[in-house]
Design an enzyme around this catalytic site. Structure first.
Site, mmCIF file in Angstrom:
data_model
loop_
_atom_site.group_PDB
_atom_site.id
_atom_site.type_symbol
_atom_site.label_atom_id
_atom_site.label_comp_id
_atom_site.label_asym_id
_atom_site.label_seq_id
_atom_site.Cartn_x
_atom_site.Cartn_y
_atom_site.Cartn_z
ATOM 1 N N GLU A 351 0.540 -1.315 0.107
ATOM 2 C CA GLU A 351 0.337 -0.034 0.293
ATOM 3 C C GLU A 351 0.931 1.679 -0.112
ATOM 4 O O GLU A 351 0.538 2.193 0.855
ATOM 5 C CB GLU A 351 -0.712 0.348 1.625
ATOM 6 C CG GLU A 351 -1.692 -0.782 1.346
ATOM 7 C CD GLU A 351 -2.872 -1.223 2.519
ATOM 8 O OE1 GLU A 351 -3.624 -2.000 2.015
ATOM 9 O OE2 GLU A 351 -2.448 -0.974 3.487
HETATM 10 C C1 TNX Z 1 -4.470 -4.130 4.922
HETATM 11 S S1 TNX Z 1 -2.891 -6.813 4.392
HETATM 12 C C2 TNX Z 1 -2.876 -3.854 5.263
HETATM 13 C C3 TNX Z 1 -3.050 -3.796 6.713
HETATM 14 C C4 TNX Z 1 -4.183 -2.804 7.095
HETATM 15 C C5 TNX Z 1 -5.177 -4.409 7.193
HETATM 16 C C6 TNX Z 1 -6.524 -4.598 7.419
HETATM 17 C C7 TNX Z 1 -1.695 -5.307 4.183
HETATM 18 C C8 TNX Z 1 -0.669 -5.780 3.627
HETATM 19 N N1 TNX Z 1 -2.074 -4.385 4.345
HETATM 20 O O1 TNX Z 1 -2.142 -2.475 6.139
HETATM 21 O O2 TNX Z 1 -3.682 -3.184 8.689
HETATM 22 O O3 TNX Z 1 -5.443 -4.468 5.296
HETATM 23 O O4 TNX Z 1 -7.220 -5.551 7.479
#
Ligand code: TNX
Length: 542
Positions: A351
């Site tokens: 992300e």
């Molecule tokens: C996505 S899964 C994220 C996290 C969040 C999560 C909450 C991922 C690699 N990144 O930063 O905590 O969703 O479900």
């Protein structure tokens, strides 16, 4: 009258004697509710009794701590102090013998248990297998064996033979200690719980926008400032390097590898709030567009970011043209690798929505060099499949099967954490509440215990060959949980199912059969004082 009456009387006496008979000793090993389900179980129709004469023998010195661990597991509930002695052969009746000379060939995490009326022999080629066999043995005793107070026996175990080994060698969970901090004691309990189900990896998510949780001696403000809050504005916390090493050693004794993660180049606000110098370089606007303008006025330290206590993701990034960035990354990776005996370092990589794509790719390529320089293997969330990765690198799939396929095409290894079925932070359903508080989230799905169980590692993403698949990890993100009770409520009872998905042969698993086993396992989780969700999908026997 006499002739007709006798058979009836006989029948009545027979009926009474049957219905008054106490439940006999357990003699059918195949009926025991073992999680994860062993590869093969055969019964021999007797039972072994653990009593105050039982002795544990271990074949050599290096098995001693496992003999002691086994003795300790039985101590509180039975009240017996079972002695542990070293001897190359089992001396016979009333003994539990641990040996690394198995009669048959077994996988290195595998074990064989031979249980007779007189003795128990647990053999495995490696200590890890002995540890796994001990977990099975615990589950063969009545559930109250897990009690912390003395309980009434008898302590009987059905006789027979178990031969067991895992389907996948990567069976883990991830714990997010960044969004909310969890103490050393909490993490140790989680290690005890996951390892009881034969999981062997604990991935610690040690940094995020909301908090930096591991001491870095060359950058002390990361924890002194960036570790002092968490989601919702609580006081946060961090592990000193000594505390981290203590966790790692505790995990090692339970055959759990700690995988440290520092999330880069995004999810980095806690660091940007700790050091102004990390904010120099190309300015990224809130909308994620980069501009050529430099934020750094000549001779003036750029502003630190504010500490962040919300739950939005994807707004922060390191800047590739800031000379401090790589000094910081090198120092952090070096210090953590130096205190991590396991072979992996997780660089996050998820992300990074405000990192320009070209910068993102260069970042990952450089992180990989730094991780390798520190003699570790790089792991990253699936987005790293965009960079120059190869068969040495490990990609953790969580959302996009296209990234998983891309990673496989680059011959990288893959860990499966598909968020729709494997995320422990997803609520069970729209009503999931603990102590009146809604916990969990549902951006990926609601995940009831049946859908958590009913998927396969081998088909979680299309087009991935088994050779690329290391196994699975169930991540527990902590935006909505801050206590151990809340943590356990989300992790249990889904976690034993994930452990089984990683361990038991795929063709051997069925929800309709597992739900009965899990239901019976309720009494054991209760005795272990696990705060588990009583899912209506299961008939709980407590
Ligand atoms: C996505 S899964 C994220 C996290 C969040 C999560 C909450 C991922 C690699 N990144 O930063 O905590 O969703 O479900």
């Amino acid at each position: 009258m006499r002739l007709i009456g006798f058979p009836i009387l006989f029948f009545i006496v027979l009926l009474i004697s049957f219905s008054c008979k106490p439940a006999g000793p357990p003699t059918d090993l195949t009926k025991e509710s073992i999680i994860p389900k062993p590869v093969s179980v055969a019964k021999t129709g007797n039972s072994f009794e653990l009593d105050d004469d039982t002795q544990i023998y271990v074949e050599h010195d290096s098995l001693y701590f496992l003999g002691q661990y086994l003795s300790d597991r039985f101590k509180s509930a039975t009240g017996f102090s079972i002695p542990v002695k070293i001897r190359s052969e089992a001396p016979g009746a009333g003994t539990i013998f641990l040996t690394t000379k198995p009669d048959q060939n077994l996988d290195f995490e595998g074990y064989a248990l031979i249980i007779t009326e007189d003795y128990i022999k647990l053999s495995a080629p490696e200590l890890h297998g002995i540890f796994n066999g001990i977990q099975t043995l615990r589950q063969l005793l009545p559930a109250i064996i897990e009690s912390v107070t003395v309980q009434k026996g008898p302590w009987l175990i059905s006789s027979g033979v178990i031969r067991d080994y895992p389907a996948y060698h990567w069976r883990g969970s991830m714990l997010d200690v960044a969004r909310h901090f969890f103490s050393v004691e909490d993490v140790k309990r989680y290690i005890d719980l996951i390892s009881h189900y034969k999981m062997n990896v604990l991935h610690l998510h040690l940094s995020d926008d909301q908090g930096w949780r591991i001491e870095i001696k060359s950058w002390p403000n990361l924890t002194n400032y960036g570790g002092k809050t968490e989601v919702g504005g609580g006081e946060g916390g961090f592990y000193t390097q000594e505390q981290y090493s203590d966790i790692v050693a505790y995990a090692k004794d339970r055959f759990v590898t700690i995988v440290p993660e520092i999330d880069l180049p995004g999810h980095i606000n806690a660091a940007l709030a700790s050091y102004g110098e990390l904010n120099g370089g190309t300015v990224i606007s809130k909308e994620g567009k980069s501009s050529e303008k430099q934020s750094q006025d000549i001779g003036k330290e750029p502003q630190r970011q504010k500490l962040y206590t919300g739950i939005d993701v994807g707004f922060s990034t390191l800047r590739i043209d800031n000379p401090s960035t790589f000094k910081f990354v090198e120092d952090v990776i070096r210090e953590i690798c130096a205190i991590t005996p396991g072979p992996y370092f997780h660089i996050g990589g998820d992300e990074a929505h405000v990192t320009p794509k070209q910068d993102y790719i260069s970042f990952i390529n450089q992180f990989k060099k730094i991780v390798r320089k520190n003699k570790k293997k790089m792991i990253g969330w699936e987005e790293i499949a965009q960079a120059n990765i190869d068969e040495e690198d490990i990609v953790q799939h969580w959302k996009s099967t296209q990234y998983a396929e891309k990673a496989a095409a680059k011959l990288s290894q893959i860990i499966m954490s598909p968020s729709k079925v494997a995320y422990l932070d997803m609520s069970y359903d729209s009503a999931t509440k603990f102590n009146g508080k809604k916990i969990g989230t549902h951006w990926a799905a609601y995940i009831e215990v049946d859908s958590a169980y009913s998927w396969k590692v081998s088909t979680a993403a299309p087009g991935i060959y088994k050779d690329y698949l290391l196994g699975l990890e169930a991540p527990l993100w902590s935006e909505t949980i801050s206590t151990m009770d809340e943590l356990e409520f989300l992790a249990f009872p889904r976690l034993p199912g994930y452990a089984e998905i990683g361990w038991s042969p795929e063709g051997n698993r069925k929800w309709s059969e597992y739900r009965v086993r899990l239901g019976k396992h309720g009494a054991r989780m209760k005795a272990m004082e696990i705060n588990f969700y009583r899912s209506p999908k299961v008939e709980w026997v407590e």
